[in-house]
Design a protein around this motif. Structure first.
Motif, PDB file in Angstrom:
ATOM      1  N   TYR A  90     -26.600  10.293  98.116  1.00 54.37           N
ATOM      2  CA  TYR A  90     -25.866  10.194  96.775  1.00 54.37           C
ATOM      3  C   TYR A  90     -24.380  10.673  97.132  1.00 54.37           C
ATOM      4  CZ  TYR A  90     -24.447  11.732  92.080  1.00 54.37           C
ATOM      5  OH  TYR A  90     -23.941  12.218  91.037  1.00 54.37           O
ATOM      6  N   LEU A  91     -24.399  12.095  97.602  1.00 53.38           N
ATOM      7  CA  LEU A  91     -22.950  12.541  97.802  1.00 53.38           C
ATOM      8  C   LEU A  91     -22.143  11.581  98.767  1.00 53.38           C
ATOM      9  CD1 LEU A  91     -24.269  16.090  98.709  1.00 53.38           C
ATOM     10  CD2 LEU A  91     -23.137  15.521  96.495  1.00 53.38           C
ATOM     11  N   GLN A  92     -22.712  10.959  99.677  1.00 49.85           N
ATOM     12  CA  GLN A  92     -21.811  10.004 100.578  1.00 49.85           C
ATOM     13  C   GLN A  92     -21.278   8.852  99.675  1.00 49.85           C
ATOM     14  OE1 GLN A  92     -23.179   7.043 104.000  1.00 49.85           O
ATOM     15  NE2 GLN A  92     -23.282   9.262 104.615  1.00 49.85           N
ATOM     16  N   HIS A  93     -22.203   8.070  98.914  1.00 52.48           N
ATOM     17  CA  HIS A  93     -21.640   7.052  98.344  1.00 52.48           C
ATOM     18  C   HIS A  93     -21.119   6.949  96.948  1.00 52.48           C
ATOM     19  CE1 HIS A  93     -24.467   5.486 101.451  1.00 52.48           C
ATOM     20  NE2 HIS A  93     -23.929   4.251 101.178  1.00 52.48           N
ATOM     21  N   GLU A  94     -21.376   8.207  96.176  1.00 51.02           N
ATOM     22  CA  GLU A  94     -21.062   8.716  94.850  1.00 51.02           C
ATOM     23  C   GLU A  94     -19.488   9.198  94.889  1.00 51.02           C
ATOM     24  OE1 GLU A  94     -20.525   8.652  90.793  1.00 51.02           O
ATOM     25  OE2 GLU A  94     -22.070   7.554  91.782  1.00 51.02           O
ATOM     26  N   LYS A  95     -19.588  10.229  95.757  1.00 53.09           N
ATOM     27  CA  LYS A  95     -18.474  11.122  95.972  1.00 53.09           C
ATOM     28  C   LYS A  95     -17.775  11.421  97.168  1.00 53.09           C
ATOM     29  CE  LYS A  95     -17.810  12.300  91.384  1.00 53.09           C
ATOM     30  NZ  LYS A  95     -16.558  11.805  90.665  1.00 53.09           N
ATOM     31  N   GLN A  96     -18.217  10.765  98.299  1.00 54.02           N
ATOM     32  CA  GLN A  96     -17.733  11.081  99.424  1.00 54.02           C
ATOM     33  C   GLN A  96     -17.678  12.478  99.885  1.00 54.02           C
ATOM     34  OE1 GLN A  96     -16.832   8.650 101.942  1.00 54.02           O
ATOM     35  NE2 GLN A  96     -18.218   7.442 100.551  1.00 54.02           N
ATOM     36  N   TYR A  97     -18.703  13.264  99.388  1.00 51.74           N
ATOM     37  CA  TYR A  97     -18.575  14.692  99.662  1.00 51.74           C
ATOM     38  C   TYR A  97     -17.695  15.331  99.079  1.00 51.74           C
ATOM     39  CZ  TYR A  97     -22.582  13.449 103.063  1.00 51.74           C
ATOM     40  OH  TYR A  97     -23.633  12.758 103.709  1.00 51.74           O
ATOM     41  N   CYS A  98     -16.991  14.777  97.838  1.00 51.23           N
ATOM     42  CA  CYS A  98     -16.067  15.452  97.420  1.00 51.23           C
ATOM     43  C   CYS A  98     -16.253  15.454  95.882  1.00 51.23           C
ATOM     44  CB  CYS A  98     -14.541  15.094  97.518  1.00 51.23           C
ATOM     45  SG  CYS A  98     -13.377  15.997  96.977  1.00 51.23           S
ATOM     46  N   ILE A  99     -16.747  16.753  94.973  1.00 49.53           N
ATOM     47  CA  ILE A  99     -16.680  16.548  93.736  1.00 49.53           C
ATOM     48  C   ILE A  99     -15.450  17.488  92.934  1.00 49.53           C
ATOM     49  CG2 ILE A  99     -18.285  17.384  91.982  1.00 49.53           C
ATOM     50  CD1 ILE A  99     -19.712  15.682  94.124  1.00 49.53           C
ATOM     51  N   GLU A 100     -14.829  16.534  92.349  1.00 52.08           N
ATOM     52  CA  GLU A 100     -13.891  17.053  91.467  1.00 52.08           C
ATOM     53  C   GLU A 100     -12.894  17.976  92.202  1.00 52.08           C
ATOM     54  OE1 GLU A 100     -13.360  15.558  88.521  1.00 52.08           O
ATOM     55  OE2 GLU A 100     -15.321  14.475  88.616  1.00 52.08           O
ATOM     56  N   GLY A 101     -12.382  17.418  93.472  1.00 55.83           N
ATOM     57  CA  GLY A 101     -11.742  18.112  94.235  1.00 55.83           C
ATOM     58  C   GLY A 101     -12.100  19.273  95.076  1.00 55.83           C
ATOM     59  N   VAL A 102     -13.312  19.658  94.930  1.00 58.98           N
ATOM     60  CA  VAL A 102     -14.131  20.536  95.916  1.00 58.98           C
ATOM     61  C   VAL A 102     -14.683  19.751  96.985  1.00 58.98           C
ATOM     62  CG1 VAL A 102     -15.562  22.167  95.985  1.00 58.98           C
ATOM     63  CG2 VAL A 102     -14.282  22.149  94.037  1.00 58.98           C
ATOM     64  N   GLN A 103     -14.150  20.063  98.072  1.00 62.70           N
ATOM     65  CA  GLN A 103     -14.891  19.276  99.489  1.00 62.70           C
ATOM     66  C   GLN A 103     -16.183  19.989  99.597  1.00 62.70           C
ATOM     67  OE1 GLN A 103     -13.491  16.270 100.434  1.00 62.70           O
ATOM     68  NE2 GLN A 103     -15.183  15.989 101.873  1.00 62.70           N
ATOM     69  N   ILE A 104     -17.319  19.194 100.133  1.00 63.75           N
ATOM     70  CA  ILE A 104     -18.296  19.778 100.531  1.00 63.75           C
ATOM     71  C   ILE A 104     -18.551  19.709 102.126  1.00 63.75           C
ATOM     72  CG2 ILE A 104     -20.964  19.453 100.707  1.00 63.75           C
ATOM     73  CD1 ILE A 104     -20.874  18.432  97.772  1.00 63.75           C
ATOM     74  N   GLU A 105     -18.520  20.798 102.842  1.00 59.73           N
ATOM     75  CA  GLU A 105     -18.376  21.203 104.206  1.00 59.73           C
ATOM     76  C   GLU A 105     -19.863  20.751 104.783  1.00 59.73           C
ATOM     77  OE1 GLU A 105     -17.633  24.432 107.289  1.00 59.73           O
ATOM     78  OE2 GLU A 105     -15.988  23.837 106.345  1.00 59.73           O
ATOM     79  N   ILE A 106     -20.104  19.560 105.677  1.00 63.82           N
ATOM     80  CA  ILE A 106     -21.316  19.293 106.077  1.00 63.82           C
ATOM     81  C   ILE A 106     -21.759  20.319 107.349  1.00 63.82           C
ATOM     82  CG2 ILE A 106     -22.798  17.481 107.027  1.00 63.82           C
ATOM     83  CD1 ILE A 106     -20.766  15.358 105.747  1.00 63.82           C
ATOM     84  N   ASP A 107     -22.561  21.156 106.987  1.00 69.36           N
ATOM     85  CA  ASP A 107     -23.082  22.184 107.958  1.00 69.36           C
ATOM     86  C   ASP A 107     -24.539  21.694 108.749  1.00 69.36           C
ATOM     87  OD1 ASP A 107     -24.082  22.653 105.624  1.00 69.36           O
ATOM     88  OD2 ASP A 107     -24.396  25.030 106.083  1.00 69.36           O
ATOM     89  N   GLU A 108     -24.983  20.365 108.371  1.00 68.41           N
ATOM     90  CA  GLU A 108     -26.206  20.221 109.124  1.00 68.41           C
ATOM     91  C   GLU A 108     -25.922  18.887 109.461  1.00 68.41           C
ATOM     92  OE1 GLU A 108     -29.316  19.174 105.771  1.00 68.41           O
ATOM     93  OE2 GLU A 108     -28.826  21.209 105.882  1.00 68.41           O
ATOM     94  N   GLU A 109     -26.822  18.209 110.360  1.00 67.67           N
ATOM     95  CA  GLU A 109     -26.673  17.009 110.896  1.00 67.67           C
ATOM     96  C   GLU A 109     -27.237  15.964 109.778  1.00 67.67           C
ATOM     97  OE1 GLU A 109     -28.206  14.059 114.511  1.00 67.67           O
ATOM     98  OE2 GLU A 109     -29.005  16.240 114.561  1.00 67.67           O
ATOM     99  N   ILE A 110     -26.439  14.788 109.651  1.00 61.81           N
ATOM    100  CA  ILE A 110     -26.574  13.923 108.785  1.00 61.81           C
ATOM    101  C   ILE A 110     -27.791  12.627 109.239  1.00 61.81           C
ATOM    102  CG2 ILE A 110     -25.544  11.591 107.289  1.00 61.81           C
ATOM    103  CD1 ILE A 110     -23.090  12.937 107.639  1.00 61.81           C
ATOM    104  N   PRO A 111     -28.709  12.537 108.310  1.00 64.10           N
ATOM    105  CA  PRO A 111     -29.848  11.776 109.023  1.00 64.10           C
ATOM    106  C   PRO A 111     -29.302  10.609 109.605  1.00 64.10           C
ATOM    107  CG  PRO A 111     -30.463  12.368 106.636  1.00 64.10           C
ATOM    108  CD  PRO A 111     -28.726  12.901 106.925  1.00 64.10           C
TER     109      PRO A 111
END
Length: 292
Positions: A240-261
């Motif tokens: 969801y995060l990858q395809h909906e928002k590219q891990y960025c919600i309203e200018g707040v970037q989500i830092e991936i701190d665990e391995e992507i499946p």
């Protein structure tokens, strides 16, 4: 103005001015709403049950002003059956609310046997609840994903300490304990609106799986367009995060701190390879054309 709203604001100010050691200007104090339960609703039979018996404020565990608290807790002309108030050592005022809401007359009657002088407010500095930075981060995640917007001061918190995927994942684990869809009101918004989401996550409790589908109205002839399904919430959330928002919600970037499946990494790699092949073909065509 509605009687419940007037009554609530008047009682709130009276309680604070009476019990706080140094009330000061109440409009300049910081308030935090912490309901008796933070997520989930009980099983009810109708919309009226939800309105009359159970609701959660729009903003929980975030810093608010006096007027914001009053506006949030007097929605639909009803107020919480009880509200416990506590002043922390740092001066923040905790508003611990009942999730059941009633009209102000019913609230007064409920408190009449004890002391209705400050009803529905009960000042209790011994409340075993505390607002701290970790709870504030949870509240900001909820606000970010529910309301799709943070103030500049709230954004600065994530500039100092980035929003981690593990925090978001933990939030949604708790969220889906009491909810089926995210966004919950996904069909109430339209493309172009801030709270619109092209994709929707759903927890299929019967089959114990999560799905992501396109935000379209499903009918008997037009079923949901499922884009992804998994029994693993983290995998679904990554999709969801990858395809909906590219891990960025309203200018707040989500830092991936665990391995992507692995399967999602494969999809991402396949897309990049496809794009490179397409771009390469187009580039070759232009190169050939320029030479001729």
């Amino acid at each position: 103005m509605n009687h419940s709203v007037v009554y609530f604001k008047s009682q709130f100010r009276k309680t604070l001015e009476f019990y706080l050691k140094k009330p000061g200007r109440l409009e300049e104090r910081t308030y935090v709403i912490l309901p008796e339960t933070l997520e989930g609703v009980p099983c009810v039979d109708s919309d009226s049950d939800i309105i009359n018996w159970w609701r959660l404020p729009g903003y929980i565990a975030v810093k608010l002003t006096l007027n914001e608290v009053c506006d949030l807790l007097t929605n639909r002309a009803r107020i919480p059956l009880w509200v416990k108030v506590k002043e922390q050592d740092d001066g923040i005022i905790i508003i611990h609310t009942c999730n059941r809401y009633r009209k102000w007359k019913d609230v007064v009657n409920h408190h009449r046997e004890n002391n209705a002088t400050f009803a529905p407010f009960i000042f209790d500095n011994q409340l075993p609840i505390q607002f701290d930075p970790s709870l504030e981060r949870w509240g900001l995640i909820r606000k970010l994903f529910w309301q799709r917007g943070l103030s500049l001061s709230e954004r600065s918190i994530y500039q100092q300490s980035p929003l981690l995927y593990s925090e978001v994942s933990t939030f949604f684990e708790r969220y889906f304990e009491g909810n089926i869809f995210y966004p919950g009101a996904y069909n109430h918004f339209h493309p172009g609106e801030m709270r619109y989401s092209h994709l929707v996550m759903e927890y299929d409790r019967r089959n114990n799986r999560f799905i992501v589908f396109e935000n379209e109205k499903a009918t008997a002839l037009k079923q949901k367009k499922v884009k992804y399904a998994s029994s693993n919430l983290s995998n679904t959330l990554h999709y969801y995060l990858q395809h909906e928002k590219q891990y960025c919600i309203e200018g707040v970037q989500i830092e991936i701190d665990e391995e992507i499946p692995f399967e999602l990494n494969e999809q991402k790699s396949s897309f990049k390879s496809f794009f490179k092949r397409k771009f390469g073909i187009i580039k070759n065509i232009f190169t050939f054309a320029s030479r001729n």
